[in-house]
Design an enzyme around this catalytic site. Structure first.
Site, PDB file in Angstrom:
ATOM      1  N   HIS A 213      -6.606 -13.280  -7.865  1.00  0.00           N
ATOM      2  CA  HIS A 213      -7.440 -12.284  -7.199  1.00  0.00           C
ATOM      3  C   HIS A 213      -8.828 -12.318  -7.821  1.00  0.00           C
ATOM      4  O   HIS A 213      -8.971 -12.550  -9.017  1.00  0.00           O
ATOM      5  CB  HIS A 213      -6.837 -10.878  -7.330  1.00  0.00           C
ATOM      6  CG  HIS A 213      -7.423  -9.906  -6.358  1.00  0.00           C
ATOM      7  ND1 HIS A 213      -8.660  -9.321  -6.553  1.00  0.00           N
ATOM      8  CD2 HIS A 213      -6.963  -9.422  -5.174  1.00  0.00           C
ATOM      9  CE1 HIS A 213      -8.922  -8.516  -5.528  1.00  0.00           C
ATOM     10  NE2 HIS A 213      -7.914  -8.561  -4.678  1.00  0.00           N
TER      11      HIS A 213
ATOM     12  N   LYS B 197       0.846  -1.193   0.000  1.00  0.00           N
ATOM     13  CA  LYS B 197       0.000   0.000   0.000  1.00  0.00           C
ATOM     14  C   LYS B 197       0.882   1.244   0.000  1.00  0.00           C
ATOM     15  O   LYS B 197       1.995   1.195   0.520  1.00  0.00           O
ATOM     16  CB  LYS B 197      -0.905   0.000   1.239  1.00  0.00           C
ATOM     17  CG  LYS B 197      -1.752  -1.255   1.415  1.00  0.00           C
ATOM     18  CD  LYS B 197      -2.850  -1.367   0.391  1.00  0.00           C
ATOM     19  CE  LYS B 197      -3.718  -2.596   0.661  1.00  0.00           C
ATOM     20  NZ  LYS B 197      -4.833  -2.726  -0.289  1.00  0.00           N
TER      21      LYS B 197
END
Length: 477
Positions: free
Chosen positions: A294, A175
């Site tokens: 994902h 992140k």
């Protein structure tokens, strides 16, 4: 056309529209071991009988159309048609039913999830006679599942490659997900791996943007992996997202990852598509790469209870198409997921044989006949206080990913990774000693804080963080 020809063409054929249930509702049908079985949640329009609605689903997802056609006489409809063979009311819902449909195996191309879904969840979902339609589950017969390669490697092969046993694997999504330069991104990867994580991860929407092109990211991440491995003596990996605008570009990125010696690549299997995913899975098996999956876009399809497709179906499809990991919710984090329902599709991902169990949302017994299993990934809003619950819920064969729960540590990325590794090791040791993680979890974490200042700092930061919202998609009990 001559009158004589017209007469011959009309023999045995009566034009017009007839009720679907006359042909496609067959309550006396005995299902075959080779049939693909589907359970649909059907919400008919007012005035449409449930038998007609179920038959319409069977017809429109197999051989039927809105009117009788004379070419029906050129084939054997009895051999190829889908059949609605059972209908039951949904508990607690008015005018909603579970319709069970059996499809002959010959309707589907071998080894193609794309073709299977094009038929079963195609135009029928826009059918006007239905207010809503949801595919709850599929039974994949062994005669069809054997036409698929499945996961590139599977759980046991992955553990052997990584030389890591007896505990869940630890990961972290880097992140912020967008905006970092490739060099700073690689630095964050190194710090997390050096601190004790097994994997770091590209976020699903990190592909090849102007601020960080894919080749630069791959190079800096490879450097981070090798440096962390040399310093820790452990095998490390980073999920290099190979998802791209074309299959050719996707494979090119996977080839480059392999040339760098990376152990694992990643794909967004729903936005990328099943054809692309299966192609990448085949490449990964042939070239020794693990494949992380994902599920970006899944909630568009599976979150609403009355319309769409349940994630357990998407999970089965992924196991056939190919993937070694897939995101599966957390139960305790920020993302949707009821406990029993989540454990149901986690078993469908990992286990070889799964019994029918409606209390966990499993409509059919599923036999994967030794197809490799997929590691479920718990990711999304989890932190060190969740570690006991995650270890107890998911068990050893799982990947626990702490993005903000690593990089949000007040002392930095590496201490965040240390905190998670210490918490995991403490929970695994306590479990192995016979302690009850569900009841003693917080105490176990507090005890570990006494000898890990990194964990103590993390516990202080996230002691008040909770995501207490009722799930939208629940079991019918």
């Amino acid at each position: 056309m001559s009158p004589q020809t017209e007469t011959k063409a009309s023999v045995g054929f009566k034009a017009g529209v007839k009720d679907y249930k006359l042909t496609y509702y067959t309550p006396d049908y005995e299902t075959k071991d080779t049939d693909i079985l589907a359970a649909f949640r059907v919400s008919p329009q007012p005035g449409v009988p449930p038998e007609e609605a179920g038959a319409a689903v069977a017809a429109e997802s197999s051989t039927g159309t809105w009117t009788t056609v004379w070419t029906d006489g050129l084939t054997s409809l009895d051999r190829y048609k889908g059949r609605c063979y059972h209908i039951e009311s949904v508990v607690g819902e008015e005018n909603q039913y579970i319709a069970y449909v059996a499809y002959p195996l010959d309707l589907f191309e071998e080894g193609s999830v794309t073709n299977m879904f094009t038929s079963i969840v195609g135009n029928v979902f826009g059918f006007k006679a239905l207010r809503a339609l949801r595919l709850e589950d599929l039974r994949i017969p062994t005669s069809y599942s054997k036409t698929f390669q499945g996961p590139p490697h599977g759980i046991q092969v992955e553990r052997d490659k990584l030389n890591k046993y007896g505990r869940p694997l630890l990961g972290c999504t880097i992140k912020p997900k967008l905006g970092l330069s490739a060099k700073n991104y690689g630095r964050a990867v190194y710090e997390c791996l050096r601190g004790g994580l097994d994997f770091t991860k590209d976020d699903e929407n990190v592909n090849s943007q102007p601020f960080m092109r894919w080749r630069d990211r791959f190079l800096f991440c490879a450097e981070a992996i090798y440096k962390a491995q040399a310093e820790t003596g452990e095998i490390k990996g980073h999920y290099l997202n190979a998802t791209a605008g074309t299959c050719e570009e996707m494979i090119k990125r996977a080839v480059f990852a392999r040339e760098l010696g990376a152990p694992i690549v990643m794909h967004d299997y729903l936005t990328g598509g099943f054809t692309a995913n299966t192609s990448l899975a085949h490449y990964c098996r042939d070239n020794g790469l693990l494949l992380h999956i994902h599920r970006a876009m899944h909630a568009v399809i599976d979150r609403q209870k009355n319309h769409g497709m349940h994630f357990r179906v998407l999970a089965k499809a992924l196991r056939m198409s190919g993937g070694d990991h897939i995101h599966a919710g957390t139960v305790v984090g920020k993302l949707e997921g009821e406990r029993e329902m989540t454990l149901g599709f986690v078993d469908l991902l990992r286990d070889d044989f799964i019994e029918k169990d409606r209390s966990r949302g499993i409509f059919f017994t599923q036999d994967w006949v030794s197809m490799p299993g997929v590691l479920p990934v718990a990711s999304g809003g989890i932190h060190v206080w969740h570690m006991p619950a995650l270890t107890e819920i998911f068990g050893d064969d799982s990947v626990l990913q702490f993005g903000g729960g690593t990089l949000g540590h007040p002392w930095g990325n590496a201490p965040g990774a240390v905190a998670n590794r210490v918490a995991l090791e403490a929970c695994v040791q306590a479990r192995n000693e016979g302690r009850d993680l569900a009841r003693e979890g917080n105490e176990i974490i507090r005890e570990a804080c006494k000898w890990s200042p990194e964990l103590a700092a993390a516990c202080e930061v996230w002691k008040e963080i909770k995501f207490e919202f009722k799930p939208v998609d629940t079991l019918d009990l």
